[in-house]
Design a protein around this motif. Sequence first.
Motif, PDB file in Angstrom:
ATOM      1  N   LYS A 125       5.422   2.747 -14.214  1.00  0.00           N
ATOM      2  CA  LYS A 125       3.838   1.999 -14.441  1.00  0.00           C
ATOM      3  C   LYS A 125       3.241   2.549 -12.575  1.00  0.00           C
ATOM      4  O   LYS A 125       1.803   3.641 -13.264  1.00  0.00           O
ATOM      5  CB  LYS A 125       3.452   0.454 -14.884  1.00  0.00           C
ATOM      6  N   ILE A 126       3.077   2.005 -11.534  1.00  0.00           N
ATOM      7  CA  ILE A 126       2.376   2.021 -10.985  1.00  0.00           C
ATOM      8  C   ILE A 126       2.216   3.882 -10.604  1.00  0.00           C
ATOM      9  O   ILE A 126       1.830   4.505  -9.693  1.00  0.00           O
ATOM     10  CB  ILE A 126       2.819   1.420  -9.025  1.00  0.00           C
ATOM     11  N   GLY A 127       3.610   3.689 -10.267  1.00  0.00           N
ATOM     12  CA  GLY A 127       4.098   5.673 -10.473  1.00  0.00           C
ATOM     13  C   GLY A 127       3.353   6.929 -11.143  1.00  0.00           C
ATOM     14  O   GLY A 127       2.393   7.305 -10.170  1.00  0.00           O
ATOM     15  N   GLY A 128       3.393   6.268 -12.258  1.00  0.00           N
ATOM     16  CA  GLY A 128       2.783   7.055 -13.299  1.00  0.00           C
ATOM     17  C   GLY A 128       1.002   6.855 -12.984  1.00  0.00           C
ATOM     18  O   GLY A 128       0.542   7.925 -13.273  1.00  0.00           O
ATOM     19  N   GLN A 129       0.482   5.040 -12.391  1.00  0.00           N
ATOM     20  CA  GLN A 129      -0.817   5.488 -11.989  1.00  0.00           C
ATOM     21  C   GLN A 129      -1.300   6.344 -10.732  1.00  0.00           C
ATOM     22  O   GLN A 129      -2.581   7.139 -11.075  1.00  0.00           O
ATOM     23  CB  GLN A 129      -0.576   4.378 -11.764  1.00  0.00           C
ATOM     24  N   PHE A 130      -0.233   6.172  -9.993  1.00  0.00           N
ATOM     25  CA  PHE A 130      -0.059   7.054  -8.815  1.00  0.00           C
ATOM     26  C   PHE A 130      -0.553   8.964  -8.847  1.00  0.00           C
ATOM     27  O   PHE A 130      -1.684   9.993  -8.908  1.00  0.00           O
ATOM     28  CB  PHE A 130       0.171   6.787  -7.494  1.00  0.00           C
ATOM     29  N   LYS A 131       0.613   9.477  -9.902  1.00  0.00           N
ATOM     30  CA  LYS A 131       1.121  10.498 -10.390  1.00  0.00           C
ATOM     31  C   LYS A 131      -0.440  11.144 -10.939  1.00  0.00           C
ATOM     32  O   LYS A 131      -1.172  12.664 -10.662  1.00  0.00           O
ATOM     33  CB  LYS A 131       2.019  11.268 -11.503  1.00  0.00           C
ATOM     34  N   ILE A 132      -0.994  10.117 -11.736  1.00  0.00           N
ATOM     35  CA  ILE A 132      -2.749  10.806 -12.217  1.00  0.00           C
ATOM     36  C   ILE A 132      -3.626  10.798 -12.020  1.00  0.00           C
ATOM     37  O   ILE A 132      -4.613  11.652 -12.335  1.00  0.00           O
ATOM     38  CB  ILE A 132      -2.755  10.097 -13.690  1.00  0.00           C
ATOM     39  N   LEU A 133      -3.992   9.864 -10.388  1.00  0.00           N
ATOM     40  CA  LEU A 133      -4.612   9.732 -10.033  1.00  0.00           C
ATOM     41  C   LEU A 133      -4.773  10.957  -8.668  1.00  0.00           C
ATOM     42  O   LEU A 133      -5.613  11.829  -8.226  1.00  0.00           O
ATOM     43  CB  LEU A 133      -5.089   8.134  -9.268  1.00  0.00           C
ATOM     44  N   PHE A 134      -3.195  11.530  -7.809  1.00  0.00           N
ATOM     45  CA  PHE A 134      -3.063  11.840  -6.561  1.00  0.00           C
ATOM     46  C   PHE A 134      -2.758  13.345  -6.824  1.00  0.00           C
ATOM     47  O   PHE A 134      -2.005  13.533  -6.285  1.00  0.00           O
ATOM     48  CB  PHE A 134      -3.114  11.501  -5.929  1.00  0.00           C
ATOM     49  N   ASP A 135      -1.877  13.390  -8.536  1.00  0.00           N
ATOM     50  CA  ASP A 135      -0.844  14.608  -8.724  1.00  0.00           C
ATOM     51  C   ASP A 135       0.402  14.615  -7.559  1.00  0.00           C
ATOM     52  O   ASP A 135       0.097  16.156  -7.318  1.00  0.00           O
ATOM     53  CB  ASP A 135      -2.021  16.140  -8.971  1.00  0.00           C
ATOM     54  N   SER A 136       0.861  13.463  -6.808  1.00  0.00           N
ATOM     55  CA  SER A 136       1.449  13.377  -5.947  1.00  0.00           C
ATOM     56  C   SER A 136       2.864  12.389  -6.002  1.00  0.00           C
ATOM     57  O   SER A 136       2.102  11.444  -7.504  1.00  0.00           O
ATOM     58  CB  SER A 136       1.837  13.402  -4.663  1.00  0.00           C
ATOM     59  N   GLN A 137       3.969  11.824  -6.204  1.00  0.00           N
ATOM     60  CA  GLN A 137       4.632  11.006  -5.556  1.00  0.00           C
ATOM     61  C   GLN A 137       4.348  10.054  -5.388  1.00  0.00           C
ATOM     62  O   GLN A 137       4.273  10.289  -4.089  1.00  0.00           O
ATOM     63  CB  GLN A 137       6.809  11.805  -5.808  1.00  0.00           C
ATOM     64  N   ILE A 138       4.724   8.667  -5.447  1.00  0.00           N
ATOM     65  CA  ILE A 138       4.320   7.892  -4.160  1.00  0.00           C
ATOM     66  C   ILE A 138       5.988   7.442  -3.671  1.00  0.00           C
ATOM     67  O   ILE A 138       6.623   7.348  -4.105  1.00  0.00           O
ATOM     68  CB  ILE A 138       3.464   6.726  -5.099  1.00  0.00           C
ATOM     69  N   ASN A 139       5.308   7.136  -2.430  1.00  0.00           N
ATOM     70  CA  ASN A 139       6.677   6.286  -1.533  1.00  0.00           C
ATOM     71  C   ASN A 139       6.084   5.173  -0.801  1.00  0.00           C
ATOM     72  O   ASN A 139       5.172   4.395  -0.980  1.00  0.00           O
ATOM     73  CB  ASN A 139       6.904   7.264  -0.974  1.00  0.00           C
ATOM     74  N   ASP A 140       6.881   4.676  -0.049  1.00  0.00           N
ATOM     75  CA  ASP A 140       7.018   2.665  -0.062  1.00  0.00           C
ATOM     76  C   ASP A 140       5.614   3.587   1.021  1.00  0.00           C
ATOM     77  O   ASP A 140       4.532   2.585   1.446  1.00  0.00           O
ATOM     78  CB  ASP A 140       8.663   2.402   0.974  1.00  0.00           C
ATOM     79  N   ASP A 141       5.389   4.619   1.849  1.00  0.00           N
ATOM     80  CA  ASP A 141       4.737   4.106   3.228  1.00  0.00           C
ATOM     81  C   ASP A 141       3.600   4.618   2.663  1.00  0.00           C
ATOM     82  O   ASP A 141       2.229   3.712   3.341  1.00  0.00           O
ATOM     83  CB  ASP A 141       5.128   5.549   4.235  1.00  0.00           C
ATOM     84  N   LYS A 171       2.370   3.410  -0.234  1.00  0.00           N
ATOM     85  CA  LYS A 171       2.519   1.677  -1.006  1.00  0.00           C
ATOM     86  C   LYS A 171       1.116   1.303  -0.064  1.00  0.00           C
ATOM     87  O   LYS A 171       0.411   0.147  -0.203  1.00  0.00           O
ATOM     88  CB  LYS A 171       2.557   1.877  -0.681  1.00  0.00           C
ATOM     89  N   LYS A 172       2.088   1.539   1.457  1.00  0.00           N
ATOM     90  CA  LYS A 172       1.637   0.186   2.267  1.00  0.00           C
ATOM     91  C   LYS A 172      -0.164   0.983   3.051  1.00  0.00           C
ATOM     92  O   LYS A 172      -0.693  -0.120   3.296  1.00  0.00           O
ATOM     93  CB  LYS A 172       2.583   0.675   3.808  1.00  0.00           C
ATOM     94  N   GLN A 173      -0.297   2.379   3.078  1.00  0.00           N
ATOM     95  CA  GLN A 173      -1.781   2.893   3.723  1.00  0.00           C
ATOM     96  C   GLN A 173      -2.553   2.159   2.028  1.00  0.00           C
ATOM     97  O   GLN A 173      -3.668   1.906   2.692  1.00  0.00           O
ATOM     98  CB  GLN A 173      -1.618   4.353   3.464  1.00  0.00           C
ATOM     99  N   LEU A 174      -2.006   2.051   0.608  1.00  0.00           N
ATOM    100  CA  LEU A 174      -2.602   2.080  -0.247  1.00  0.00           C
ATOM    101  C   LEU A 174      -2.969   0.569  -0.602  1.00  0.00           C
ATOM    102  O   LEU A 174      -4.558   0.277  -0.829  1.00  0.00           O
ATOM    103  CB  LEU A 174      -2.142   2.757  -1.526  1.00  0.00           C
ATOM    104  N   LYS A 175      -2.345  -0.646   0.053  1.00  0.00           N
ATOM    105  CA  LYS A 175      -2.908  -2.045  -0.076  1.00  0.00           C
ATOM    106  C   LYS A 175      -3.708  -2.019   1.303  1.00  0.00           C
ATOM    107  O   LYS A 175      -4.380  -2.945   0.936  1.00  0.00           O
ATOM    108  CB  LYS A 175      -1.745  -2.234   0.449  1.00  0.00           C
TER     109      LYS A 175
END
Length: 861
Positions: free
Chosen positions: A352-368, A370-374
């Motif tokens: 669900k997090i990967g799909g939400q990130f894809k919708i907002l930023f049109d790219s794939q999410i990774n651990d780095d 995720k840390k920056q987003l938090k």
Amino acid sequence: MIINKLHYKVYGKLIDRDIDWSPGITIILGDNEAGKSTIFNSLATLIYGFKPSSRDRHPYVNWMRNEINFSSEITESGELFTVERSLKSMPRLNISRVSNNTAQLYRNETLPFVSHVSEALFKAVFHLTADDLNQFERVSFESIQEKLIFNYGTDYLNKASDVILQLEQDINALWRKDKRGNPKINLLQSDINQLKFQKHEAEKSYGAVRTHILRIEAIDATLERSLSDKKSLGLSIRKMRINLPIKELIERIDTLNGSIFKFEAFKVLDVKLIDKIEHNHVLMIEGESNAEKRRQERDKLKEDLFIYSEHDKKILNFKLEIEYLKNTLSDLMRFEHEEHTKLDELMKLQEKIGGQFKILFDSQINDDIKKQLKKLPVLDLMTLLQKYIDGLDKNVEIDKQALARRSRMQRGYLILGISGIVASVLGFVYEPLRVVSFAGIGIFGFSIAHIKWQGPIGLSELVDLSDIKQKIEEASLSIQLPEYVYRDNSLRFFGKLEQLILLLHEEDALHDKWTSLIEHQKTIEVTLSNVMQSKGFDTSRGVLLSLQYVLAQIDRLREIDANEVKKQMTIDRLEVSIESERMACETCEALYNTLRKQVEDFGDGDFDFGLRMVAQNTELTRKIKVYTDELSLIHYDKDTVLNASSEKLLEMEVQIAEIDALEKQLIAEKFRLSSEIDRYNETVNLEAINSQILVAEAQLDEWIEHRNKWMILLEIIKFSDDRYRVENQPNIITRVSHFMNQMTSGKYQEVLVSEEDGHFELQFVIDGEIVPVAKAFSKGTLQQLFFAYRLAVIEALDPQNQLPFVLDEAFVNWDSKRFLETLKLLEKISANRQIMIFTCHRNLAIQIAECTTSKLIEVAE
């Protein structure tokens, strides 16, 4: 009397229904079987009561409620009354006066307002149907004319002349004043005189049988004495026959008492000695047999006992820790299930997090990322972006205002140039204005020089947005925001971004729970492994698998152990039972030997002889008891029983036979004398003659009474008929003429009754000419004449207008003109008398309602 309202609580199929009646004309419209007949019957019942008055036989008792109950509001002489009739176990009538709230209770009486008209008269006269009008199609005109002249159109009366003729014939059949013929009274009087002569002749020879009667009376007295003597002897014989068996029973008891062997020694023995010997012998045999069966059963169970191995014993010794291990295993399985559940939830959340990130930023999410987003300061970004968007909007507004100012200046210069062109043209055209043309050329040149057709506006008040955008990029922590965010004034992007950050924190919490569950599983596995290894179990195949194997073995051995415990308990129970049987056999054997010794002593050392004697004495004792019990139930006198003998019984039976022989002789003589008397009575029966005389005289008195009553009734009918015709017929004929004149619009001006030689004829006056009805009538005219007669009779019978006039399909064959005139007549009558019209023809009902002041009520099934 005016019926204002009928409320049916239950009357046939009319349940909880109200009918409001007009004081004038009321029309009841309904199809066949809709309840019109029920309504008319309820009107008759309301006025005259229930017929029949039994709930079980009344046709309108509702079969579901098993009762009739309805009420009405009636206006009588200006006062309002409520009338309620009910039929349950018995009929009841309740009449209440509304003005003073008083009530009177009745049973099944007629309403007191209309007691002057009977129910039969109401149904025959005040209820006019289509069948009443159509009956003239089936009979001759002479019959119609007689009915109208003599019965005034009613069906329930016989013609007075026919009644008078019938009475005269009945009187002449009984008695004739002129002494002619053989009427019944004269014939009966002759028969009575003949019977009286026969009676006189019979009384002369009556003394001849007197001697026979006296002899019969003497024979009856002798027979009565003989009967008394025979009863006395019979009583003595019955007593003797009762006492002889008692005497024989006493002698039999004495004989049996003398036959008992060693009576004194036998009295001390137990009365059930033989039964106890046999019973104890049987118990000894059965006890030995039962003990042997139980020993065999015990040995077989011992052979079937289970032999435990060392491994089995080790597992059974481990059963103290089994509950702890089961609970621990349950916790392990639960933690394992929760761990799989949390892992599944974690994977779904990551998707669900990967799909939400894809919708907002049109790219794939990774651990780095995720840390920056938090760490992302969303509120600061929203504030900076809001400033950027506000500055952008402000620059756009400044551009719009500058463009508008340049447009206004260019329009002014353009207008000034056009003015210069106009002035120069005027100067060239008009010579005196030549100077103006030069000024116009100058103005045109000035305006052209100042118009800017394109190029930048060059405003210095625009907001500088580059610094704000750089701050936004620094605050986004190297996360590239989409370009559309800088133009989205709604800031929906940051709402979704906050949701994404919350999901990331939820992912961390879920991951911590998952790792915690894994640690719990490892701790439980170590604990289980230590416990099992301490008991010598191998856990090399894995703690879970080893524990499940041991638990399966424990369950199997527990079941075996439970069965073995049951077997051992059965063996113990059999041991106790075998010992109990042994002790019981010893007790029975000791008692058996004691009883056997008593029998041997009674038989002088011989057991078999003693046993036979005891059995014989027991049987004799039983018979003596039966005879003694039988004797104790008999009430007798000892001396009388001892004096009874067969010789005395025979002597009394001989005396009875002699009395019977004498009775036969006397009865034969009495029969002979009675036969002679009967033969005489058959020839001359004085009692029969007296009876015939009494019957004939009673019949004569009855016929004379009938003759007298019929003669009086004949005179009354003749007088009443003459007087009624004199007093009423002219009035009724006058009213008939009045009604016919109105219904036919004056065509039939008057109705007359002519009489010639005892023959009556109806006549009409038409245009001043007298015409016999037989030549003037049609089917419709005849029905109208009958209708006029009926109206006149109703007026004569009910001058106070108490009862309603009910019409049931009465106007089917009437032409439209006379029908309308009849409706006018009915409306006049309805001013004083309530009229109710029943019909199934809708058009007819509507026409009546339109032509009269009436109320239309429609009923349905």
